[in-house]
Design a protein around this motif. Structure first.
Motif, short mmCIF file in Angstrom:
data_model
loop_
_atom_site.label_atom_id
_atom_site.label_comp_id
_atom_site.label_asym_id
_atom_site.label_seq_id
_atom_site.Cartn_x
_atom_site.Cartn_y
_atom_site.Cartn_z
N TYR A 128 0.86 -1.19 0.00
CA TYR A 128 0.00 0.00 0.00
C TYR A 128 0.90 1.24 0.00
O TYR A 128 1.62 1.50 0.97
CB TYR A 128 -0.92 0.00 1.23
N PRO A 129 0.88 2.04 -1.07
CA PRO A 129 1.88 3.12 -1.22
C PRO A 129 1.71 4.28 -0.25
O PRO A 129 2.62 5.09 -0.12
CB PRO A 129 1.67 3.57 -2.66
N PHE A 130 0.57 4.39 0.43
CA PHE A 130 0.35 5.51 1.33
C PHE A 130 0.53 5.12 2.80
O PHE A 130 0.02 5.80 3.70
CB PHE A 130 -1.05 6.09 1.09
N THR A 131 1.25 4.06 3.05
CA THR A 131 1.52 3.60 4.41
C THR A 131 2.34 4.66 5.16
O THR A 131 3.34 5.17 4.63
CB THR A 131 2.26 2.27 4.39
N GLY A 137 5.90 9.84 6.60
CA GLY A 137 4.74 10.11 5.76
C GLY A 137 4.54 11.59 5.47
O GLY A 137 5.36 12.44 5.82
N PRO A 138 3.42 11.92 4.83
CA PRO A 138 3.18 13.30 4.42
C PRO A 138 2.84 14.20 5.60
O PRO A 138 2.20 13.78 6.56
CB PRO A 138 1.98 13.17 3.46
N ARG A 139 3.27 15.43 5.50
CA ARG A 139 2.94 16.45 6.49
C ARG A 139 2.62 17.77 5.76
O ARG A 139 1.48 18.13 5.60
CB ARG A 139 4.11 16.68 7.48
N PHE A 140 3.68 18.42 5.30
CA PHE A 140 3.53 19.77 4.73
C PHE A 140 2.62 19.77 3.51
O PHE A 140 1.83 20.70 3.32
CB PHE A 140 4.91 20.34 4.37
N THR A 141 2.72 18.75 2.65
CA THR A 141 1.97 18.79 1.39
C THR A 141 0.50 18.43 1.55
O THR A 141 -0.27 18.55 0.59
CB THR A 141 2.60 17.85 0.34
N ILE A 142 0.07 17.99 2.74
CA ILE A 142 -1.34 17.67 2.91
C ILE A 142 -2.08 18.68 3.78
O ILE A 142 -3.30 18.65 3.87
CB ILE A 142 -1.56 16.25 3.48
N ILE A 143 -1.35 19.59 4.42
CA ILE A 143 -2.00 20.48 5.37
C ILE A 143 -2.69 21.63 4.65
O ILE A 143 -2.17 22.19 3.68
CB ILE A 143 -0.99 21.01 6.41
N ALA A 144 -3.90 21.95 5.11
CA ALA A 144 -4.65 23.07 4.55
C ALA A 144 -4.66 24.26 5.51
O ALA A 144 -4.78 25.40 5.08
CB ALA A 144 -6.08 22.64 4.24
N ASP A 145 -4.54 23.99 6.80
CA ASP A 145 -4.55 25.06 7.80
C ASP A 145 -3.98 24.50 9.10
O ASP A 145 -3.78 23.30 9.24
CB ASP A 145 -5.98 25.56 8.01
N LYS A 225 1.49 11.60 -10.18
CA LYS A 225 0.89 12.61 -9.31
C LYS A 225 1.25 12.32 -7.86
O LYS A 225 0.88 11.29 -7.31
CB LYS A 225 -0.63 12.64 -9.46
N GLY A 226 2.01 13.20 -7.27
CA GLY A 226 2.37 13.06 -5.88
C GLY A 226 1.46 13.91 -5.02
O GLY A 226 0.49 14.52 -5.49
N LEU A 227 1.76 13.99 -3.73
CA LEU A 227 0.94 14.77 -2.82
C LEU A 227 1.06 16.26 -3.08
O LEU A 227 0.16 17.03 -2.75
CB LEU A 227 1.35 14.45 -1.38
N GLY A 228 2.15 16.67 -3.70
CA GLY A 228 2.36 18.10 -3.94
C GLY A 228 2.30 18.51 -5.39
O GLY A 228 2.55 19.67 -5.71
N GLY A 229 1.98 17.60 -6.30
CA GLY A 229 1.93 17.95 -7.72
C GLY A 229 2.35 16.77 -8.58
O GLY A 229 2.38 15.63 -8.11
N PHE A 230 2.68 17.05 -9.85
CA PHE A 230 3.07 16.00 -10.79
C PHE A 230 4.59 15.95 -10.96
O PHE A 230 5.26 16.98 -11.00
CB PHE A 230 2.43 16.23 -12.16
N HIS A 231 5.12 14.73 -11.07
CA HIS A 231 6.51 14.50 -11.42
C HIS A 231 6.52 13.79 -12.77
O HIS A 231 5.82 12.79 -12.95
CB HIS A 231 7.21 13.62 -10.38
#
Length: 271
Positions: A128-131, A137-145, A225-231
């Motif tokens: 599972y790639p989002f483990t 794991g993700p922090r900065f690229t998923i935060i909205a506020d 498509k990553g958490l912060g955009g496309f590569h």
């Protein structure tokens, strides 16, 4: 003061959200038999702890000295407050405060524990790639506020399944209050969309990551498509693929980033 108990209000500033700091404080308070609470707010972490002078001194000492590896404590302010006779220690709901600022951890590479799950065919997160957990794991690229809580991230649309919720609620689990916690049953998924030149590709017929790898090996350019955009990715050892990527990006000379699996592999190509 009741029974010789004292109480401290503690404000912690720095990278202390999204790094497992509240679970760490919770466990530390239980280790020293302290009561009170901890919460995130828009400027950091607020704590109130009550107990004996010796236990509080040890708690304050370890608050920075044993902080989670991803935390960066920049300042601690401690004030005396009246004891209230609390009987438990709890993680309270976060408090949003207008005009406050909070440092957020960058995204962190998958930790060894999560990698073991990812590669274990018997584990429910196998491949599972989002483990992730509180250590990676993700922090900065998923935060909205801020403050950093799941409802204020892009994970807000993914309701945790009972197993993930149980991990999230268990103080002894490394996913205790891990905001991006997810699994194949309840989290985001990855899929492959073929270009018009690849109409024969059947995205649902096979593991899409394996298909993407085969496309890269065949000289294709894959938009990931990553958490912060496309590569835009291609095989760095395929001169034709790299040339095509440069032409499409109109980037004839500027260096491109190269990904390698290990430091040993880097040395093979760069030393």
């Amino acid at each position: 003061m009741p029974g010789g108990l004292i109480r401290k209000a503690i404000s912690v500033r720095g990278v202390v959200q999204g790094v497992g700091f509240r679970p760490f404080v919770y466990r530390l308070a239980h280790e020293y038999g302290l009561t009170g609470w901890v919460l995130n707010h828009s400027g950091g972490v607020e704590i109130e702890v009550e107990g004996s002078a010796a236990a509080l001194a040890a708690f304050v000492r370890d608050l920075e000295g044993k902080a989670p590896p991803l935390a960066r404590v920049e300042g601690i302010e401690i004030t005396d407050v009246p004891p209230v006779g609390s009987t438990t220690f709890e993680i309270r709901h976060s408090v949003a405060e207008e005009g406050r600022y909070q440092l957020i951890s960058p995204d962190i590479a998958t930790c060894p524990d999560c990698l073991r799950e990812l590669l274990d065919p018997a584990d429910r997160r196998y491949r599972y790639p989002f483990t992730n957990c509180t250590n990676c794991g993700p922090r900065f690229t998923i935060i909205a506020d801020i403050p950093y809580d799941r409802p204020l991230t892009t994970m807000r649309d993914f309701v945790m399944c009972p197993q993930c919720q149980a991990e999230y609620d268990d103080p002894l689990d490394r996913r205790f209050h891990a905001q991006p916690n997810a699994c194949p049953a309840c989290g985001p998924h990855v899929w492959l969309v073929p270009s018009p030149q690849l109409e024969t590709l059947k995205p649902e017929a096979d593991d899409v990551i394996a298909q993407a790898a085969r496309l890269l090996q065949a000289g294709a350019i894959v938009a990931i498509k990553g958490l912060g955009g496309f590569h835009l990715a291609c095989d760095a050892t395929d001169e034709a693929a790299v040339r095509t990527l440069r032409e499409r990006k109109k980037r004839p000379a500027k260096p491109l980033a190269v990904m390698m699996a290990t430091l040993e592999e880097v040395k093979q190509h760069c030393w």
